[in-house]
Structures are given as C-alpha cells and as structure tokens.
Design a protein around this motif. Sequence first.
Motif, short mmCIF file in Angstrom:
data_model
loop_
_atom_site.label_atom_id
_atom_site.label_comp_id
_atom_site.label_asym_id
_atom_site.label_seq_id
_atom_site.Cartn_x
_atom_site.Cartn_y
_atom_site.Cartn_z
N MET A 49 17.89 13.54 23.67
CA MET A 49 17.19 14.04 22.49
C MET A 49 16.72 12.86 21.65
N PHE A 51 16.93 10.48 18.57
CA PHE A 51 18.12 10.12 17.81
C PHE A 51 17.86 8.80 17.10
N GLY A 203 25.85 16.77 19.32
CA GLY A 203 24.46 16.97 19.71
C GLY A 203 24.21 18.36 20.27
N TRP A 206 24.31 21.10 17.45
CA TRP A 206 23.08 21.20 16.67
C TRP A 206 21.93 21.75 17.53
N GLU A 207 21.89 21.36 18.78
CA GLU A 207 20.85 21.87 19.69
C GLU A 207 20.95 23.39 19.82
N ILE A 212 16.96 21.05 16.32
CA ILE A 212 16.68 19.69 16.74
C ILE A 212 15.23 19.57 17.20
N CYS A 224 10.30 13.68 13.93
CA CYS A 224 10.69 14.29 12.65
C CYS A 224 9.50 14.27 11.71
N VAL A 235 16.01 15.28 13.23
CA VAL A 235 16.49 14.26 14.16
C VAL A 235 17.80 13.73 13.61
N LEU A 236 18.85 13.79 14.41
CA LEU A 236 20.15 13.28 13.99
C LEU A 236 20.17 11.76 14.01
#
Length: 417
Positions: A49, A51, A203, A206-207, A212, A224, A235-236
């Motif tokens: 993802m 990040f 992750g 949150w997904e 996300i 983002c 976006v984490l």
Amino acid sequence: MTRRRVAVTGLGMVSPYGGGVDAFFQHLLAGRSAVRHLLTEDKPRPLSMPFVVCQDFDPAITLGKPLAAMMERFAHLGVSAAFDAWHDAGLARQPVAAGERDQWGCIWGTALGGILTFEKGYREMWQNGRERLSPLSVVMGMNNAVNAHLSIQLGLGGISMSHTVACASSTVAIGEAFRRVRSGEAPVVVTGGSDATLSYGVGKAWEAMRLIAPGDTETAPAACRPFAADRGGLVLGEGGAALVLEDWDHANARGARIHAEIVGYGASCDRTHLVRPEADGQARALRAALADSGLDAREVGYVNAHGTATLEGDPIEVRAIADVFGDHAPSLAVSATKSMHGHLLGAAGAIEALATVLALREQAIPPTAHLKGRLDPACEGVDHVFEGRRAVLLKAALSNSFAFGGSNAVLAFRAAH
C-alpha cells in the motif's frame, strides 16, 4: 487565576524527509510528497500500500545503543524528536540549579503506542511456538514509554503523562501541556506525539475499513489528495514531532528564541458516532479554541486542516470552518499537509502543529499537494492553498485534529512579538 503567556521555544521531529525541522518545512512549501509504495516482507502475506516511512532514521545515533535497545519504534521516534526540541530550545546547554526541574514535565500523545512490540510477541508465540517473550515487552509496549524515558533522561520531576485519543492524541497532549504552563503549574513542558504504524495487522485493519488510498509505485506519491474530487482515502505514516512549551517570562529571562506563541486550545466531542464526523462538533472545538485564545476570527489567516482525504470527512471539516468563520472563510487560507507527510495517527497533530508554528515563524503557508485543478465542489467555501505561498501579514493560525470516537481538538497559535 493569572494566565501566563506560553512560548514555543523548541521544535524537533523525525520525519520521512530526513533532515531537521527547517528542511521539513521547505519540502512542504515545495509541495513534495514523502509517500511511497510499500511492499513489506511480512508474513503470512506482504503488505502492499502507499505508506510514509522514516527509512533513513537510526535511533542509535541520537539515543545510543543501550537506551535504544530498551525502546520500540514509536518511542525511538518520539524520544529522538523530543531530544531535538530540547536542544533547539537551548535547554541542553542551560545550567541546572538544584530542584529547578521539579515542576518541569512531559505530556505525550500516541494512538497505538507499543503495538509493534505486542504484534511481534503474538507472532513469536503463535507462529514460531515460543513460550517466553522478552522481559522488556511490557515496558517497551506501554503507551507512556516516551514520557517516562524523557522524564528520566531530561530530569523532569513534574507531570509525566500520555494521552491516547486516536488521531487527536498529540493535539490533546499539546493542549493539556499548554494549560499546565499557562496556569503557572509548570514553567516548562516537553510535549508532542509519535506513532509507528508499519505493521501487517495495523495496515490490514485500516484497509478493512476501506479508508486507505490506492496507489502503486508510480501513483503512490499523489495517493493522498485531501479536498480533491478524486480523493481515495488516507495514507498511513510514521514519525514523531515535539514542542517545548515554556512560560513566556521564563523564556525571555534566559534569552531563548521564541518560534511562536500558543494562545488557545479547544476540545469537543461529536457525541453521535464512532467513525462518522459531525460538523457541529468540530465547530464547537474551533469556537472553543478561538474563545480560549482571545483572538478575533479575522485575525486568523491560516488553518492547517485535519484533511485526511476521506470522502465523508473533508467536506464536513470545510463546512465546520465555514460555519465558524462566516464571511471571513472565503479569504481564510486552508491546507492539509497530510497530502505530503501522510497520516501519522497519534503523531499527526504534533507534526501539523509544528508545521503551523513554522508557517507563522517563516510567514509562509504550505499547500495541499495534488489539489490544483481537482477541488471537489463540496469542499468549496475557503481559500484552498494549491501552492506554497508567502504570507507576510500572517498573525495567527489554527491546527485541527478530528479523531475516531468523535473527539475534536484545535490549537491556536500567534506569531511571536
């Protein structure tokens, strides 16, 4: 009760850009994204993802190997950032009289704390069949690890406290630290927040919420896009940011550099839903911060928005700002720096407060990256900043944090004078 003025005398951070505070702000002004596509080696499957990672950060350089070995990553990030802020404030060079730091304190924010320690422990037990874990697991994983280490390392004998309020954690920590200094309870408080979320479990959690942003290697830097019509989610990221708050007279007496003045703090709860934000609740926090600061709404020239790039959250935040600022809203500069440094969860409020202080100090406003030509009509009503701009008459600014659970927190800052 006498209200003391409160100065911001120290700034420190560990950011995905590397370098220090000034370099961080220059990246923001230029609209440079730190978001990258991430593919981990985690099992049972890799995590893939967009990040934000502090990839060049080596905690042993700042902390030394023995101290670093007693901490997990969120504490590495937080303590390192706070050490930098302490040095920036000039306190590392300040002679210490007996008992002088008995009322000095540390108030820290984190959303997930030592979650990496416990996730690693679960894996070692259930995947690798280990029956015993490290005897340091509890003290490495506890949420108050950062403020505990800082109190010990810096000799702070006053309040030592951590706040966990989801994405508003460090904003609440800074606000509560501000109140302690303003009331005269503590002449100096080290405050801020840190989180390390590079975890398979975090992750995927949150997904699963479908929040996300999508993005591959090529598209990740612009993944983002707060306030954009084509935004796809947050976006984490990971990082830490710290501020030293100090009694104004105390700071002046020792000749400290003052980056800005913190003048207000407001908090509220939506009281409606765990994850769905409410404009009314956010507006109450904004009004509370303004009332606490004594600022007139027209004195505020910039708002660093919570702006996570979620479909529901962004228009609600703009509506709350417009409701509070009325006919001043169309000329009020608003940007979401998460578009570049990602969402640091419990550390988000601290890194954005730091960016807001720098906007006042440098008289320059960072943009919402990737927004030009993409603005969602539902997010109109304020002066969105598409590119970094000079703001030579910027007198005051706000920093917003709006969290799951309906917790809202807003900080108000004024240019130093």
